[in-house]
Design an enzyme around this catalytic site. Structure first.
Site, short mmCIF file in Angstrom:
data_model
loop_
_atom_site.label_atom_id
_atom_site.label_comp_id
_atom_site.label_asym_id
_atom_site.label_seq_id
_atom_site.Cartn_x
_atom_site.Cartn_y
_atom_site.Cartn_z
N GLY B 14 0.82 -1.22 0.00
CA GLY B 14 0.00 0.00 0.00
C GLY B 14 0.84 1.26 0.00
O GLY B 14 1.96 1.27 0.53
N THR B 139 5.28 0.94 6.09
CA THR B 139 3.84 0.71 6.23
C THR B 139 3.29 1.73 7.20
O THR B 139 3.89 1.99 8.24
CB THR B 139 3.48 -0.72 6.71
OG1 THR B 139 2.13 -0.70 7.16
CG2 THR B 139 4.36 -1.18 7.87
N ASP B 141 0.84 1.17 8.89
CA ASP B 141 0.25 0.40 10.00
C ASP B 141 1.19 0.18 11.17
O ASP B 141 0.74 -0.18 12.26
CB ASP B 141 -0.25 -0.95 9.47
CG ASP B 141 -1.43 -0.79 8.54
OD1 ASP B 141 -2.27 0.08 8.82
OD2 ASP B 141 -1.51 -1.53 7.55
N MET B 185 -7.74 3.75 9.99
CA MET B 185 -7.22 2.52 9.38
C MET B 185 -6.45 1.64 10.37
O MET B 185 -6.00 2.12 11.41
CB MET B 185 -6.30 2.87 8.22
CG MET B 185 -7.02 3.27 6.94
SD MET B 185 -5.81 3.66 5.64
CE MET B 185 -6.86 3.68 4.18
N GLY B 186 -6.25 0.40 10.00
CA GLY B 186 -5.51 -0.55 10.83
C GLY B 186 -6.41 -1.74 11.13
O GLY B 186 -7.09 -1.76 12.15
N GLU B 243 -10.88 0.58 12.30
CA GLU B 243 -11.73 -0.16 11.37
C GLU B 243 -11.80 -1.64 11.75
O GLU B 243 -12.73 -2.34 11.38
CB GLU B 243 -11.21 -0.03 9.94
CG GLU B 243 -9.79 -0.57 9.76
CD GLU B 243 -9.31 -0.61 8.31
OE1 GLU B 243 -10.14 -0.66 7.39
OE2 GLU B 243 -8.08 -0.60 8.10
N GLN B 297 -5.11 9.08 4.88
CA GLN B 297 -4.17 8.67 5.93
C GLN B 297 -2.84 8.20 5.36
O GLN B 297 -1.82 8.27 6.03
CB GLN B 297 -4.78 7.53 6.78
CG GLN B 297 -5.95 7.99 7.61
CD GLN B 297 -6.76 6.84 8.17
OE1 GLN B 297 -6.48 6.32 9.23
NE2 GLN B 297 -7.78 6.40 7.44
N ARG B 298 -2.86 7.69 4.16
CA ARG B 298 -1.61 7.16 3.60
C ARG B 298 -1.06 8.00 2.46
O ARG B 298 -0.03 7.65 1.89
CB ARG B 298 -1.80 5.72 3.15
CG ARG B 298 -2.76 5.56 2.00
CD ARG B 298 -3.01 4.09 1.69
NE ARG B 298 -3.64 3.95 0.41
CZ ARG B 298 -4.31 2.88 0.01
NH1 ARG B 298 -4.42 1.85 0.83
NH2 ARG B 298 -4.84 2.81 -1.17
#
Lengths: 408, 408
Positions: B14, B139, B141, B185-186, B243, B297-298
């Site tokens: 991603g 990442t 994350d 996210m996550g 999420e 977010q990314r």
């Protein structure tokens, strides 16, 4: 020397990233004027006037205030009744003005707020009350008449164009064909959605399709538009769609009959973006996602248009000065003198001609059924120009918080 | 003097706002090394290697690249088969390496990419092939093992904390009680949702409730938590929810049985935020809305953590240097030397111990069922520190675009 009187200001309607810059302008002009004693702010708009909830604003950090999004003084969604229906409301408001010797009332807000300015100034004139009442426009929607544009719109447009360009970057990383639908605010007017077009540059034509509420939306045409783009070799299609697009019967797309129901059978309103996403999945079967830009459009204090913030400050200050000069029953407006180099002038206009009118995107700013014209881009570009050097602390923008209310 | 060989790099997984800074670091170190001839980039990760799609990167504007979000070279989601199952895949990859005399392969990506590094370096060792293969983590994350944190996480955390603080400002403008649910996210690890806690300051305790996937989520407890906050006098409650929150049976909340079905009876997965919004509306009846922060977010290149971007560049450069020194089958990692003043060191670690492991939020970083601990905040704070002075043109951040591919 005439006795100093005091200035009261308040904010109303939905938040924007620039409404506090207008408040800063009002405060600065008030504090610097010899005619003004103190500058007060009513908490939660006209509600704060009705309930005697005032703050002293003379010493507020107006620099920090200018970069703070949303309404520092709090807001309300109160539409005043007509004076003949509810004279007691007006008596209460003007009693508060008398109690604090308020000579000037500056109301910063959108359409409903201008309605309030109209009614209050009308009442003052009819009853020979000496309070100058001026409206300062604000709305991210840019849908007020007469003024070239509204404070708050430029920063929202800059946030939208930036975010659309970033989502377009994100969409390009995979080789797969994809459709990304970006839902943008603006229930009745397409100005904000049009601002997505600013994301285009020499390297990227995203957003490839733009749907405004001013143009009738057809599912069949939408799917055909997507097929065309794929056929033209666009691999990752970016769609900018207004939350307010409507079908040929004038029904909002987001209230489409296929809208899902929850287990209780209640219609679950999802946004236009989600509806379009489901259509693409069903009709084209390609990778599709939808993104709702949501409230950040009106409160992204970390990415402000310097033009917007400077103008919001200036129109606030000009409004206070107009009131001090004795003008009343007016709204302050921008007039565009020149587009290149961009130059505006600020003046006042009678409020009666403005309140409750909505400015839609005119035909010459549209192109076909899914795009905006070069004239629209000419109009938009100066409004997002320039960056505000936002103050940071511990890695985050610093915003100003209203203190806990204590009665004066 | 030994013959110069070439360096190849690629990106996978991603997008993040920092993965291009790592690419910039790899390029800069490669170009500056006497051991390296050219620096090439494969388009769309290992897919580009398999299909001989290389770009020459020697002269790229690495400054502009550093502020460009998402993956400049394009990405893929390809997990390589095992060599014994599909030796032809590996033969093809190493034939490409031989064709261009690639001595060094730097793969920038997340868990799947480290699996690729592991398999390729294992294959090279088993077949005595002289290519140094190094993984550069990325990442948003932050769920990779061994490294203190991952490049890309800090900028995502900064975006999240900033946006949460702005949405909190927006939620405070009306007098009404309200609940605002922010979905972050996550899917399996709560690091990003935890970053919302950074929005708190001396004036505001928002987000008031934080729900991570590491803690079992209960609807009844959630409603009780909200009632508690209202009872404590919090008027506008901000909820940060991952999420990926799950119920006591390990089922994702966003797959709740009450999830709506469309007219065809298909389950329509809505996010956890929407599910919680419906629960609040049904149980508390107060004003409620949900906001999904989504892909910004990314890819929010306009608000970067300087610490993150500098570190991402440094770990890319360090990876290239390690490969040039002959290291292979390694992933580059951060080790935190000191928290105050914040200092890290970059080293390499054998890839075999890392690939396919997921780092969850540990118990000492949690507090109760709906908050994170002070230790978590200590860990997070340095990662969002500092701002990148992003270059703007015409009111928008300038990003770098990959040229149309032409075979070398």
């Amino acid at each position: 020397m005439t006795k100093k009187r005091h200035l009261l200001t308040a904010q109303s309607g939905g938040p924007t990233a620039a409404i506090n810059a207008s408040l800063a302008g009002v405060i600065r002009a008030g504090v610097e004027s010899d005619a003004i004693g103190h500058v007060y702010g009513a908490v939660h708009g006209i509600e704060g006037v009705l309930h005697d909830r005032l703050l002293l604003l003379d010493n507020l950090d107006t620099d920090l205030l200018q970069q703070t999004p949303a309404a520092y003084l709090g807001s309300c969604r109160n539409k005043l009744p007509n004076p003949e229906e509810a004279p007691e409301v007006y008596e209460k408001i003007f009693a508060l003005f008398a109690k604090y010797d308020i000579g000037y009332f500056l109301y910063i807000g959108g359409n409903d707020s201008m309605d309030t300015v109209c009614k209050l100034s009308g009442y003052a004139a009819a009853h020979n009350l000496d309070v100058s009442i001026i409206g300062i426009p604000k709305t991210i929607d840019n849908d007020l008449e007469i003024t070239d544009h509204t404070p708050g719109f430029g920063s929202a447009a800059k946030y939208i164009a930036t975010t659309v360009s970033e989502i377009a970057q994100d969409s390009r990383v995979y080789y797969l064909q994809s459709v990304t639908i970006i839902e943008i605010m603006g229930r009745h007017a397409g100005w904000l959605t049009a601002a997505a077009a600013l994301a285009r540059n020499a390297e990227s034509n995203a957003p490839h399709l733009i749907y405004l509420p001013e143009v009738e939306f057809s599912k069949e045409q939408f799917i055909a538009d997507l097929r065309d783009k794929f056929a033209q070799g666009v691999n990752n299609i970016i769609v900018a769609v207004s939350e307010g697009v409507k079908d040929k019967n004038g029904q909002f797309i987001c209230e489409d009959e296929n809208t899902a129901k929850d287990v209780f059978g209640h219609k679950m309103l999802s946004g236009a973006g989600k509806v379009l996403e489901r259509w693409v999945a069903a009709e084209l079967g390609c990778k599709v996602r939808s993104v709702e830009l949501n409230v950040s459009q009106r409160c992204a204090g970390h990415i402000l248009s310097k033009t917007d913030i400077d103008e919001a400050f200036a129109i606030g200050a000009a409004g206070a000065e107009a009131a001090i000069q004795g003008e009343t029953g007016k709204m302050m407006v921008f007039r565009r003198i020149c587009n290149s180099p961009y130059r505006i002038e600020i003046s006042s206009t009678p409020i009666t001609g403005i309140a409750n009118l909505e400015k839609k995107v005119p035909g010459e700013f549209l192109q076909g059924n899914h795009d905006v014209s070069e004239a629209m881009l000419h109009y938009l570009r100066p409004l997002i120009a320039g960056e505000v050097n936002v103050r940071y602390q511990n890695g985050l923008p610093v915003y100003l918080y209203r203190p806990r209310f204590q009665r004066l």
